[in-house]
Scaffold this motif. Structure first.
Motif, short mmCIF file in Angstrom:
data_model
loop_
_atom_site.label_atom_id
_atom_site.label_comp_id
_atom_site.label_asym_id
_atom_site.label_seq_id
_atom_site.Cartn_x
_atom_site.Cartn_y
_atom_site.Cartn_z
N ILE A 1 -17.52 6.93 -7.93
CA ILE A 1 -16.67 6.03 -8.72
C ILE A 1 -15.51 5.50 -7.88
CG2 ILE A 1 -15.08 5.95 -10.69
CD1 ILE A 1 -17.10 7.77 -12.17
N LEU A 2 -14.96 6.33 -7.01
CA LEU A 2 -13.91 5.86 -6.10
C LEU A 2 -14.44 4.71 -5.24
CD1 LEU A 2 -11.30 5.93 -4.40
CD2 LEU A 2 -12.29 7.84 -3.12
N LEU A 3 -15.62 4.89 -4.64
CA LEU A 3 -16.19 3.84 -3.80
C LEU A 3 -16.43 2.56 -4.58
CD1 LEU A 3 -18.82 5.88 -1.73
CD2 LEU A 3 -16.60 5.03 -0.94
N LEU A 4 -17.01 2.70 -5.77
CA LEU A 4 -17.32 1.52 -6.57
C LEU A 4 -16.06 0.81 -7.04
CD1 LEU A 4 -20.28 2.94 -8.71
CD2 LEU A 4 -20.43 1.32 -6.80
N ARG A 5 -15.08 1.56 -7.52
CA ARG A 5 -13.84 0.94 -7.99
C ARG A 5 -13.08 0.25 -6.86
NH1 ARG A 5 -9.82 4.35 -11.55
NH2 ARG A 5 -8.89 2.28 -11.66
N LEU A 6 -13.06 0.90 -5.70
CA LEU A 6 -12.31 0.32 -4.60
C LEU A 6 -12.99 -0.95 -4.07
CD1 LEU A 6 -9.80 0.57 -2.96
CD2 LEU A 6 -10.92 2.26 -1.50
N ASN A 7 -14.32 -0.94 -4.05
CA ASN A 7 -15.03 -2.15 -3.65
C ASN A 7 -14.89 -3.25 -4.69
OD1 ASN A 7 -16.80 -2.05 -1.02
ND2 ASN A 7 -16.84 0.02 -1.88
N ALA A 8 -14.90 -2.88 -5.96
CA ALA A 8 -14.66 -3.88 -7.02
C ALA A 8 -13.25 -4.47 -6.88
CB ALA A 8 -14.83 -3.23 -8.39
N TRP A 9 -12.30 -3.64 -6.53
CA TRP A 9 -10.91 -4.08 -6.31
C TRP A 9 -10.86 -5.11 -5.19
CZ3 TRP A 9 -7.12 -2.81 -2.35
CH2 TRP A 9 -5.79 -2.99 -2.74
N LEU A 10 -11.64 -4.88 -4.14
CA LEU A 10 -11.69 -5.83 -3.03
C LEU A 10 -12.36 -7.13 -3.45
CD1 LEU A 10 -12.74 -3.48 -0.09
CD2 LEU A 10 -10.54 -4.63 -0.33
N GLU A 11 -13.51 -7.03 -4.12
CA GLU A 11 -14.26 -8.23 -4.47
C GLU A 11 -13.47 -9.13 -5.41
OE1 GLU A 11 -17.01 -9.36 -3.19
OE2 GLU A 11 -17.18 -7.60 -1.89
N SER A 12 -12.72 -8.53 -6.33
CA SER A 12 -11.96 -9.32 -7.30
C SER A 12 -10.55 -9.66 -6.82
CB SER A 12 -11.86 -8.56 -8.62
OG SER A 12 -11.12 -7.35 -8.45
N ARG A 13 -10.18 -9.12 -5.63
CA ARG A 13 -8.81 -9.27 -5.13
C ARG A 13 -7.79 -8.94 -6.23
NH1 ARG A 13 -9.41 -14.67 -1.24
NH2 ARG A 13 -10.73 -13.62 0.29
N ALA A 14 -8.00 -7.76 -6.79
CA ALA A 14 -7.23 -7.38 -7.97
C ALA A 14 -5.75 -7.20 -7.69
CB ALA A 14 -7.81 -6.08 -8.55
N TRP A 15 -5.36 -7.11 -6.41
CA TRP A 15 -3.92 -7.00 -6.11
C TRP A 15 -3.17 -8.27 -6.55
CZ3 TRP A 15 -7.73 -6.66 -2.30
CH2 TRP A 15 -8.01 -7.85 -1.61
N ARG A 16 -3.90 -9.34 -6.84
CA ARG A 16 -3.25 -10.56 -7.32
C ARG A 16 -2.82 -10.44 -8.78
NH1 ARG A 16 -7.04 -15.55 -5.04
NH2 ARG A 16 -6.64 -15.24 -2.80
N ASP A 17 -3.28 -9.36 -9.45
CA ASP A 17 -2.95 -9.18 -10.86
C ASP A 17 -1.53 -8.63 -11.01
OD1 ASP A 17 -5.51 -9.99 -11.36
OD2 ASP A 17 -6.30 -7.97 -11.66
N GLN A 18 -0.58 -9.43 -10.64
CA GLN A 18 0.83 -9.05 -10.75
C GLN A 18 1.68 -10.32 -10.82
OE1 GLN A 18 2.61 -7.49 -7.04
NE2 GLN A 18 0.68 -7.95 -5.99
N ARG A 19 2.89 -10.14 -11.26
CA ARG A 19 3.80 -11.29 -11.34
C ARG A 19 4.14 -11.75 -9.93
NH1 ARG A 19 9.19 -11.82 -11.09
NH2 ARG A 19 9.46 -9.55 -10.93
N LEU A 20 4.06 -13.06 -9.72
CA LEU A 20 4.39 -13.60 -8.41
C LEU A 20 5.87 -13.37 -8.12
CD1 LEU A 20 3.28 -15.16 -5.98
CD2 LEU A 20 4.04 -17.27 -7.09
N SER A 21 6.13 -12.77 -6.98
CA SER A 21 7.50 -12.47 -6.59
C SER A 21 7.65 -12.76 -5.10
CB SER A 21 7.83 -10.99 -6.86
OG SER A 21 7.03 -10.16 -6.03
N GLU A 22 8.88 -12.63 -4.61
CA GLU A 22 9.11 -12.85 -3.19
C GLU A 22 8.31 -11.86 -2.35
OE1 GLU A 22 12.87 -12.90 -0.05
OE2 GLU A 22 13.23 -13.05 -2.20
N GLU A 23 8.17 -10.64 -2.85
CA GLU A 23 7.41 -9.62 -2.12
C GLU A 23 5.92 -9.94 -2.14
OE1 GLU A 23 8.25 -6.40 -0.54
OE2 GLU A 23 10.00 -7.66 -0.30
#
Length: 517
Positions: A344-366
């Protein structure tokens, strides 16, 4: 037909296939049953394999389908392969049926007369098409090589027919929640060639990561995480075999590299995402840690002393107890690697990469800095890792053992950061900077091994051991600790000097402005 194939493969125990076939996520697809017989061809000297090409003839009902495939263009569990299919008249290759262009150029000057069968597969397949996006195939059968070696097949292939690769991971995760599955990165062809060679999969070190200078921070993050995941996956088989200590070691290196990559980009990643990834990675690293510690104890600390003091019964008794502890630690490591939690770690982390889920946040200077050129970010990120290492090592000669261990971990993160970004910098000044860093790491690594040995000896299981045996290995442990502690005392002044050399080393990056640090 000319095109590409995007596929995710899972292995599963055959007894669990009926449970998975009833998964709610598959109810939308009507099952279709097929029997597939495939013959794989190559030259006698395996020139297709050496070109990372697969050529097969598959019999489907009364027709023959010739398929030429390339190796995946992307490392990791999600395969992206070139694929060319054509109908042929028999179970022999017909190279004239291949389209002109790339397919023909891949074969080079190989002729039909040179091609011979090397292995075959006989597969019973049940296929479902889910929402016109993902074809889910349940495969059982075997691969049989021409040398008589066979391997059973029990797996699930998820092939993308439309939409985004994220859909593959969504279905795989639903299946993984029901019963044990494992991510499989090898194709049937790769397994067939392994049967012919009769070889086991060895340990693989991390390869050089080449990041283009015009890549964005986001692209660099994705490349780093994918590279670490592939490094982890390619060492699974060696670690599970347990015959080469390097397998477990390289899996742990992959995990440390992954944690270092995430730490580098921590301030650009949503906190909840960072927390779940690092929690799971830490769990896996801890699960593999004891096996690696006992390997080091045996090879680097105990064996040299046994060679120097042959016939010492206390050392022999200690060696026997340590080997039992090492084997138990390997059992625990294997259990973690084959666990659903790891899958599940491998699948979730690869899904995170494919969806670029780090973009799911408020746009900020950082967060916006992820879209800057990585070359502009690298200077600041390297400078930050250096500052942290120097801060941990302040008053270095007076630091306690546990404080020096924190310095060692900070230096590792700096070293991995340099390796990630090495393609962005001139190699000569970078090598000059790395020399004192590597020397210092070696010093602290040895001191840490000795400190770990004390803990390991204290943890030896005394169950079933009589008082005389336990006393004997305690004496043996004292010999090991005393021997290496004496060396550590001699090393002390050298370590202090090596620290000074590291601190004085000139950075090869440009010091950023304070606002970007």
């Amino acid at each position: 037909m000319t095109g590409s194939e995007v596929e995710l493969k899972l292995t599963v125990a055959s007894e669990n296939l009926p449970t998975l076939s009833k998964a709610p996520v598959l109810k939308a697809g009507k099952p279709k049953v097929e029997h597939l017989e495939s013959i794989y061809f190559d030259t006698a000297d395996f020139r297709l394999r050496d070109r990372a090409i697969t050529l097969r003839i598959r019999r489907r009902d009364d027709s023959f389908i010739q398929t030429l495939k390339t190796a995946s263009r992307v490392a990791g569990p999600l395969a992206h392969r070139g694929e060319w299919e054509s109908v042929v008249s028999s179970d022999r290759p017909d190279l004239a049926a291949l389209p002109d262009g790339e397919a023909r150029s891949l074969l080079g000057v190989i002729t039909e007369a040179e091609l011979v069968p090397v292995f075959e597969s006989r597969i019973d397949r049940t296929v479902r098409l889910i929402d016109n996006r993902v074809e889910v195939a349940f495969d059982t059968g075997e691969i049989r090589a021409t040398n008589g070696e066979t391997e059973a097949v029990s797996e699930i292939e998820l092939e993308l027919k439309g939409g985004e690769p994220q859909h593959l991971f969504d279905i795989a995760l639903e299946l993984a929640k029901l019963t044990g599955v494992r991510v499989e990165t090898r194709t049937k062809a790769e397994r067939g060639y392994a049967l012919l060679a009769g070889t086991r999969r060895g340990a693989v070190k991390a390869s050089r990561l080449d990041i283009e200078s015009d890549a964005t921070g986001e692209q660099a993050l994705e490349l780093m995480v994918r590279d670490c995941l592939n490094h982890l996956l390619v060492n699974e088989a060696c670690a599970l075999q347990g015959e080469d200590a390097e397998g477990i070691h390289q899996m742990r290196v992959a995990l440390r590299r992954l944690r270092s990559a995430l730490v580098l980009f921590r301030r650009f990643i949503p906190a909840a995402h960072y927390d779940w990834v690092t929690t799971e990675v830490k769990w896996l690293a801890t699960s593999l840690g004891a096996a690696r510690d006992w390997d080091v104890f045996k090879s680097a600390l105990l064996t040299p002393i046994q060679a120097a003091l042959p016939g010492t019964p206390e050392l022999d008794t200690l060696a026997a107890a340590a080997e039992q502890a090492r084997l138990a630690a390997y059992d625990a490591a294997r259990a973690a690697i084959v666990s659903n939690r790891y899958t599940i770690l491998l699948l979730r982390l690869n899904a995170w990469l494919e969806s670029r889920a780090w973009r799911d946040q408020r746009l900020s200077e950082e967060s916006a800095q992820l879209f800057r050129p990585v070359r502009e970010l690298a200077d600041g990120l390297l400078a930050q890792r250096q500052r942290i290492a120097c801060k941990r090592g302040r008053h270095f000669p007076h630091l306690r053992a546990e404080e020096r261990h924190e310095v060692r971990k900070a230096l590792k993160k700096l070293r991995y950061a340099i390796e990630f970004f090495q393609s962005l910098y001139d190699s000569k000044p970078m090598r000059r900077y790395l020399r004192p860093l590597e020397t210092l790491q070696d010093d602290l690594g040895h001191l840490n091994d000795v400190a770990t040995a004390r803990l390991l000896i204290a943890k030896l299981d005394r169950t079933g051991a009589d008082a005389s045996t336990a006393a004997s290995w305690w004496v043996g442990g004292g010999i090991v600790i005393g021997w290496h502690a004496r060396g550590g005392a001699t090393l002390g002044p050298e370590v202090n000097g090596h620290w000074d050399e590291f601190v004085a080393a000139k950075p090869f990056w440009t010091e950023p402005e304070p606002a970007l640090a």
